[in-house]
Design a protein around this motif. Structure first.
Motif, PDB file in Angstrom:
ATOM      1  N   ASP A  16      40.714  32.565  15.150  1.00  0.00           N
ATOM      2  CA  ASP A  16      41.921  33.096  15.191  1.00  0.00           C
ATOM      3  C   ASP A  16      42.514  34.042  16.377  1.00  0.00           C
ATOM      4  O   ASP A  16      43.532  33.878  17.009  1.00  0.00           O
ATOM      5  CB  ASP A  16      42.439  34.005  13.894  1.00  0.00           C
ATOM      6  CG  ASP A  16      42.239  33.092  12.582  1.00  0.00           C
ATOM      7  OD1 ASP A  16      42.466  31.707  12.639  1.00  0.00           O
ATOM      8  OD2 ASP A  16      42.298  33.747  11.624  1.00  0.00           O
ATOM      9  N   ASN A  51      45.224  33.035  19.202  1.00  0.00           N
ATOM     10  CA  ASN A  51      46.328  34.065  19.580  1.00  0.00           C
ATOM     11  C   ASN A  51      46.461  34.366  21.109  1.00  0.00           C
ATOM     12  O   ASN A  51      47.572  34.250  21.716  1.00  0.00           O
ATOM     13  CB  ASN A  51      46.127  35.303  18.897  1.00  0.00           C
ATOM     14  CG  ASN A  51      46.184  35.381  17.132  1.00  0.00           C
ATOM     15  OD1 ASN A  51      46.943  34.236  16.873  1.00  0.00           O
ATOM     16  ND2 ASN A  51      45.750  36.276  16.445  1.00  0.00           N
ATOM     17  N   TYR A 108      50.735  31.956  18.509  1.00  0.00           N
ATOM     18  CA  TYR A 108      50.039  30.998  17.298  1.00  0.00           C
ATOM     19  C   TYR A 108      50.545  31.259  15.917  1.00  0.00           C
ATOM     20  O   TYR A 108      51.012  30.200  15.074  1.00  0.00           O
ATOM     21  CB  TYR A 108      48.802  30.809  17.450  1.00  0.00           C
ATOM     22  CG  TYR A 108      48.330  29.634  16.872  1.00  0.00           C
ATOM     23  CD1 TYR A 108      48.397  28.508  17.451  1.00  0.00           C
ATOM     24  CD2 TYR A 108      47.385  29.421  15.603  1.00  0.00           C
ATOM     25  CE1 TYR A 108      47.927  27.202  16.866  1.00  0.00           C
ATOM     26  CE2 TYR A 108      47.000  28.465  15.250  1.00  0.00           C
ATOM     27  CZ  TYR A 108      47.153  27.110  15.773  1.00  0.00           C
ATOM     28  OH  TYR A 108      46.653  26.071  15.052  1.00  0.00           O
ATOM     29  N   PRO A 109      50.832  32.557  15.425  1.00  0.00           N
ATOM     30  CA  PRO A 109      50.971  32.941  13.912  1.00  0.00           C
ATOM     31  C   PRO A 109      52.160  32.371  13.501  1.00  0.00           C
ATOM     32  O   PRO A 109      52.796  31.896  12.651  1.00  0.00           O
ATOM     33  CB  PRO A 109      50.701  34.529  13.728  1.00  0.00           C
ATOM     34  CG  PRO A 109      49.692  34.509  14.829  1.00  0.00           C
ATOM     35  CD  PRO A 109      49.985  33.928  16.111  1.00  0.00           C
ATOM     36  N   ARG A 130      53.545  29.411  10.937  1.00  0.00           N
ATOM     37  CA  ARG A 130      54.639  29.846   9.921  1.00  0.00           C
ATOM     38  C   ARG A 130      55.784  28.565  10.205  1.00  0.00           C
ATOM     39  O   ARG A 130      56.317  28.305   8.987  1.00  0.00           O
ATOM     40  CB  ARG A 130      55.464  31.204  10.233  1.00  0.00           C
ATOM     41  CG  ARG A 130      54.415  32.406   9.488  1.00  0.00           C
ATOM     42  CD  ARG A 130      55.263  33.677   9.532  1.00  0.00           C
ATOM     43  NE  ARG A 130      54.467  34.480   9.145  1.00  0.00           N
ATOM     44  CZ  ARG A 130      54.294  34.923   7.889  1.00  0.00           C
ATOM     45  NH1 ARG A 130      54.686  34.206   6.829  1.00  0.00           N
ATOM     46  NH2 ARG A 130      53.636  35.940   7.594  1.00  0.00           N
ATOM     47  N   ARG A 189      43.950  30.802   7.436  1.00  0.00           N
ATOM     48  CA  ARG A 189      44.947  31.519   7.977  1.00  0.00           C
ATOM     49  C   ARG A 189      46.366  30.590   7.275  1.00  0.00           C
ATOM     50  O   ARG A 189      47.335  30.977   6.956  1.00  0.00           O
ATOM     51  CB  ARG A 189      45.248  31.502   9.566  1.00  0.00           C
ATOM     52  CG  ARG A 189      46.713  31.957  10.107  1.00  0.00           C
ATOM     53  CD  ARG A 189      46.490  32.983  11.281  1.00  0.00           C
ATOM     54  NE  ARG A 189      46.027  32.227  12.202  1.00  0.00           N
ATOM     55  CZ  ARG A 189      46.229  33.056  13.682  1.00  0.00           C
ATOM     56  NH1 ARG A 189      46.656  33.901  13.719  1.00  0.00           N
ATOM     57  NH2 ARG A 189      45.617  32.113  14.652  1.00  0.00           N
ATOM     58  N   ASN A 190      46.408  29.316   7.816  1.00  0.00           N
ATOM     59  CA  ASN A 190      47.355  28.552   7.298  1.00  0.00           C
ATOM     60  C   ASN A 190      47.788  28.671   5.780  1.00  0.00           C
ATOM     61  O   ASN A 190      48.951  28.580   5.114  1.00  0.00           O
ATOM     62  CB  ASN A 190      47.250  26.955   7.592  1.00  0.00           C
ATOM     63  CG  ASN A 190      47.055  26.737   8.958  1.00  0.00           C
ATOM     64  OD1 ASN A 190      46.982  27.456   9.772  1.00  0.00           O
ATOM     65  ND2 ASN A 190      46.627  25.589   9.437  1.00  0.00           N
TER      66      ASN A 190
END
Ligand SMILES: C[S@@+](CC[C@H](N)C(=O)[O-])C[C@H]1O[C@@H](n2cnc3c(N)ncnc32)[C@H](O)[C@@H]1O
Length: 204
Positions: free
Chosen positions: A10, A14, A21-22, A26, A49-50
């Motif tokens: 992650d 990033n 990326y986050p 989203r 994360r997804n």
């Protein structure tokens, strides 16, 4: 993926996206049009994360099942999603036959498909078709088709250095043709990062 690779995955995403990326994920999850109560299968679920974003959309009546082969990734994803009792992760090789029959409203595969040989991609697509309910949607978030030669030189250099040969071939792959051959129809696309990334949605 080894434990170090998994632990820093992650962070790596990033950093190479300069923190974007986050937000991108989203946006992708928003475009999946997930409704409360839906059941979602995430194949190659990574650090989860997804799924932590998807979990906020499905409500307690919905369900997420993530599949991955990496014990380290599974451990990270279970920890990340531990506050959601309706999210589960299982160790499973996604190109091998799966036992799910018409169980899921949506299947997500995010930055996984480009790493497989074509014959394995077909297996994964066929597994997905079987796992989806009639009318269900396969959501593929990955590289779009594009001409690598036209990519800005520093980015081209990073892509060639960082990615495998299969990823280079994926840029020229007729993915919709491959999906059609396994029964998928009604394609919809959402493009990101100047069209270099694509969420391709295909209906069963
Ligand atoms: C690049 S990561 C992407 C993770 C996640 N989908 C995301 O978007 O953040 C690829 C993931 O696919 C998993 N993977 C690779 N080959 C697999 C296979 N044959 N079966 C199941 N998972 C696999 C890896 O362990 C890793 O977690």
């Amino acid at each position: 993926m080894g434990s170090t690779g998994a632990r820093y995955y992650d962070l790596f995403m990033n950093v190479i996206s300069l923190g974007y990326y986050p937000h991108l994920i989203r946006k992708v999850v928003d475009k999946m049009d997930i409704q409360p109560g839906q059941s979602i299968l995430d194949i190659g679920s990574g650090t989860g994360r997804n799924d932590s974003f998807i979990a906020q959309k499905i409500d307690p009546e919905g369900r997420i099942l993530g599949l991955d082969i990496s014990k380290e990734m599974l451990s990270l994803s279970r920890k990340r999603c531990q506050s959601y009792p309706n999210v589960e992760f299982r160790e499973q090789r996604i190109e091998m036959p799966l036992t799910y029959q018409e169980e899921f409203d949506k299947v997500l595969i995010s930055f996984v498909l480009h790493g497989f040989e074509d014959v394995q991609k077909i297996e994964i697509i066929s597994n997905t078709y079987q796992a989806l309910k009639p009318g269900g949607v396969f959501c593929i978030f990955d590289y779009n088709e594009f001409d690598l030669e036209r990519l800005w030189f520093p980015l081209r250099w990073i892509f060639i250095r960082g990615e495998c040969q299969l990823a280079l071939e994926f840029l020229r792959l007729d993915l919709k043709g491959m999906l059609s051959s396994q029964g998928f129809t009604s394609f919809e696309e959402e493009l990101f990062l100047r069209g270099h990334l694509r969420l391709l949605k295909a209906a069963k």
